[in-house]
Design a protein around this motif. Structure first.
Motif, PDB file in Angstrom:
ATOM      1  N   GLN A   1       2.723  -2.615  -5.152  1.00 33.76           N
ATOM      2  CA  GLN A   1       2.245  -3.312  -3.974  1.00 33.76           C
ATOM      3  C   GLN A   1       0.811  -3.765  -4.190  1.00 33.76           C
ATOM      4  OE1 GLN A   1       2.179  -0.718  -0.585  1.00 33.76           O
ATOM      5  NE2 GLN A   1       1.177   0.953  -1.689  1.00 33.76           N
ATOM      6  N   ALA A   2       0.432  -4.769  -3.435  1.00 34.91           N
ATOM      7  CA  ALA A   2      -0.939  -5.273  -3.440  1.00 34.91           C
ATOM      8  C   ALA A   2      -1.583  -4.924  -2.111  1.00 34.91           C
ATOM      9  CB  ALA A   2      -0.956  -6.782  -3.660  1.00 34.91           C
ATOM     10  N   LEU A   3      -2.852  -4.514  -2.175  1.00 38.73           N
ATOM     11  CA  LEU A   3      -3.584  -4.112  -0.979  1.00 38.73           C
ATOM     12  C   LEU A   3      -4.775  -5.043  -0.757  1.00 38.73           C
ATOM     13  CD1 LEU A   3      -3.713  -0.237  -1.510  1.00 38.73           C
ATOM     14  CD2 LEU A   3      -2.009  -1.556  -0.254  1.00 38.73           C
ATOM     15  N   ASN A   4      -5.167  -5.164   0.512  1.00 41.65           N
ATOM     16  CA  ASN A   4      -6.362  -5.933   0.893  1.00 41.65           C
ATOM     17  C   ASN A   4      -6.309  -7.355   0.344  1.00 41.65           C
ATOM     18  OD1 ASN A   4      -7.362  -3.518   2.051  1.00 41.65           O
ATOM     19  ND2 ASN A   4      -8.199  -2.897   0.067  1.00 41.65           N
ATOM     20  N   VAL A   5      -5.189  -8.017   0.554  1.00 41.57           N
ATOM     21  CA  VAL A   5      -5.011  -9.395   0.082  1.00 41.57           C
ATOM     22  C   VAL A   5      -5.718 -10.337   1.050  1.00 41.57           C
ATOM     23  CG1 VAL A   5      -3.340 -11.165  -0.561  1.00 41.57           C
ATOM     24  CG2 VAL A   5      -2.796  -8.747  -0.932  1.00 41.57           C
ATOM     25  N   ARG A   6      -6.523 -11.213   0.512  1.00 43.30           N
ATOM     26  CA  ARG A   6      -7.228 -12.214   1.326  1.00 43.30           C
ATOM     27  C   ARG A   6      -7.158 -13.571   0.639  1.00 43.30           C
ATOM     28  NH1 ARG A   6     -13.126 -11.803   4.106  1.00 43.30           N
ATOM     29  NH2 ARG A   6     -11.805 -10.796   5.652  1.00 43.30           N
ATOM     30  N   LEU A   7      -6.642 -14.559   1.369  1.00 41.87           N
ATOM     31  CA  LEU A   7      -6.570 -15.929   0.858  1.00 41.87           C
ATOM     32  C   LEU A   7      -7.593 -16.771   1.608  1.00 41.87           C
ATOM     33  CD1 LEU A   7      -3.521 -17.921  -0.247  1.00 41.87           C
ATOM     34  CD2 LEU A   7      -5.039 -18.995   1.402  1.00 41.87           C
ATOM     35  N   GLN A   8      -8.455 -17.416   0.843  1.00 38.28           N
ATOM     36  CA  GLN A   8      -9.509 -18.278   1.396  1.00 38.28           C
ATOM     37  C   GLN A   8      -9.190 -19.719   1.006  1.00 38.28           C
ATOM     38  OE1 GLN A   8     -12.116 -16.279   2.692  1.00 38.28           O
ATOM     39  NE2 GLN A   8     -13.443 -17.850   3.546  1.00 38.28           N
ATOM     40  N   LEU A   9      -9.007 -20.577   2.005  1.00 37.82           N
ATOM     41  CA  LEU A   9      -8.607 -21.957   1.743  1.00 37.82           C
ATOM     42  C   LEU A   9      -9.569 -22.914   2.430  1.00 37.82           C
ATOM     43  CD1 LEU A   9      -6.538 -23.971   0.582  1.00 37.82           C
ATOM     44  CD2 LEU A   9      -5.297 -23.784   2.749  1.00 37.82           C
TER      45      LEU A   9
END
Length: 444
Positions: free
Chosen positions: A327-335
């Motif tokens: 699993q991936a934690l603390n995912v943040r996508l900035q666009l």
């Protein structure tokens, strides 16, 4: 040669100040304010390490939101000062525990004592923890006492795991020198394999750049020095031509070892031998470019169009290509979005996700606390952009992704064993893996 050392908070508050030579005309507060104004007035997130102001040079590094700043004259070696500041950060972690504004304030007496022993009239005397330990008389003040009986249900890196098998992520960040009342209770060894992933993916999904920077860190709490043997993956290869073992090769382009590592068994059995002192030590650093054995952790599939009302519709589909058990934690996508956007409407695929339009950077910030391997998440954003044109669409993207991958390495490198000779009842040994994004860019 250093003139002064500051430790500043993220808001510019002066936590620690030490003047070694008395050469500065203004007060220490003026210097700290001057540095903070210069550093915060710069555009972008990446500030330069070196700055000059009225004949005074500032050198700084940033860790845990804190600024570690040294002032010096132009004739000093800047790279030596950067190395010293990084070494100071490591020593503060060893002696004071995790770095934070509160912890630095609580341990200010210990930090001043440490600086007095490390530097004399601005000249570095020693940064060896085994030497400094003999001169330290101030006990560290812990923000929260550590207890193996108080692990709760949250294990390493926030994953839910069995209490008896996983140590918490904060276990290795407590001080190496505990209070005298707790002496003799910290015979533990932590081996961390940490990798930083730099990726650029083209609009058609083709990886344009893939780079993995990794290191093996050792955090030792043993009171006496014994030789430790750390076995790596038997198929570990350095270079493209080397072949080892019978399984899938774990290949890196180049690697470097700490000067204290003995490599007499490395060629035959991929074993590192080291006699560590108490504290933190980087055993090995390695690099892998372009060809990694595992698929990239994330893919983005964007769709951009206009709805009948003229709003810009942005549909994002984020696919996690990790194994199902990871699993991936603390995912943040900035666009980044067009600068003329005035409002944002959103539809997210799950309630724990959040998204907002950041007016300062004119970008959408999509936060995902946890993403299971093999899953697919989606988000629909409707942007109100007055005077939307084809030129405005050129301001859209690229997307930047930040995340952490606990218990996962992109290179495939693993630690087979950690062995210490000695009597029955060896110290507790923990091996942990973490991959995090250094720069993960997805073009639209």
């Amino acid at each position: 040669m250093l003139s002064q050392i500051f430790i500043l908070s993220s808001k510019g508050d002066r936590l620690i100040h030490k003047d070694f030579r008395g050469e500065t005309c203004g007060t220490s507060t003026d210097l700290a304010d001057t540095f903070y104004r210069r550093i915060t007035s710069l555009p972008g997130d990446q500030a330069p390490v070196f700055m000059a102001h009225e004949g005074r040079h500032f050198v700084h590094v940033r860790h845990a939101g804190l600024y570690f700043v040294a002032t010096t004259t132009p004739d000093a070696s800047p790279f030596t000062l950067v190395e010293f500041l990084n070494r100071l950060v490591t020593l503060l972690r060893d002696f004071c525990g995790p770095l934070s504004e509160k912890n630095v304030s609580l341990n200010f007496a210990l930090i001043y004592e440490l600086l007095d022993e490390m530097l004399d009239y601005g000249y570095v005397q020693t940064t060896a923890p085994e030497v400094l330990r003999n001169f330290m008389h101030t006990e560290p003040v812990a923000t929260k006492p550590f207890s193996l009986l108080d692990l709760g249900s949250i294990g390493l890196f926030g994953a839910e795991t069995q209490q008896s098998r996983v140590a918490p992520s904060s276990a290795a960040s407590r001080p190496v020198l505990p209070p005298r009342a707790e002496q003799g209770t910290r015979n533990e060894v932590f081996v961390d394999v940490v990798e930083r992933l730099t990726v650029v993916i083209a609009a058609n999904g083709t990886p344009m750049k893939v780079d993995v920077q990794g290191e093996i860190r050792l955090k030792c709490y043993l009171p006496s020095c014994v030789e430790m043997r750390i076995g790596l993956t038997e198929e570990f290869c350095v270079g493209k031509s080397e072949l080892r073992g019978y399984g899938t090769a774990v290949r890196v382009d180049e690697c470097a070892f700490h000067s204290s590592i003995k490599l007499d068994e490395f060629e035959s059995g991929r074993v590192l031998k080291v006699t560590p002192s108490q504290g933190e030590l980087t055993l090995m650093q390695y690099q892998l470019a372009d060809d990694i054995p595992s698929p990239l952790p994330f893919r983005l599939f964007p769709t951009v169009d206009q709805d009948p009302t003229g709003r810009l519709r942005l549909y994002l589909k984020l696919r996690c290509d990790l194994p199902p058990k990871s699993q991936a934690l603390n995912v943040r996508l900035q666009l980044p979005v067009p600068k003329g956007v005035s409002s944002l409407a959103q539809e997210l695929s799950s309630p724990e996700q959040t998204a907002e339009l950041q007016p300062g950077t004119k970008s959408i910030c999509w936060d995902i606390p946890r993403c299971q391997g093999g899953s697919q998440l989606s988000a629909l954003f409707k942007l109100e952009v007055p005077g939307l044109s084809r030129a405005s669409l050129l301001e859209l993207g690229p997307a930047n992704l930040a995340f952490e991958l606990p218990a996962h390495t992109c290179s495939g490198l693993h630690v087979r064993f950690v062995r210490l000779p000695g009597p029955a009842g060896p110290p507790q040994r923990w091996v942990r893996y973490l991959t995090h994004s250094d720069s993960y860019v997805l073009r639209l």
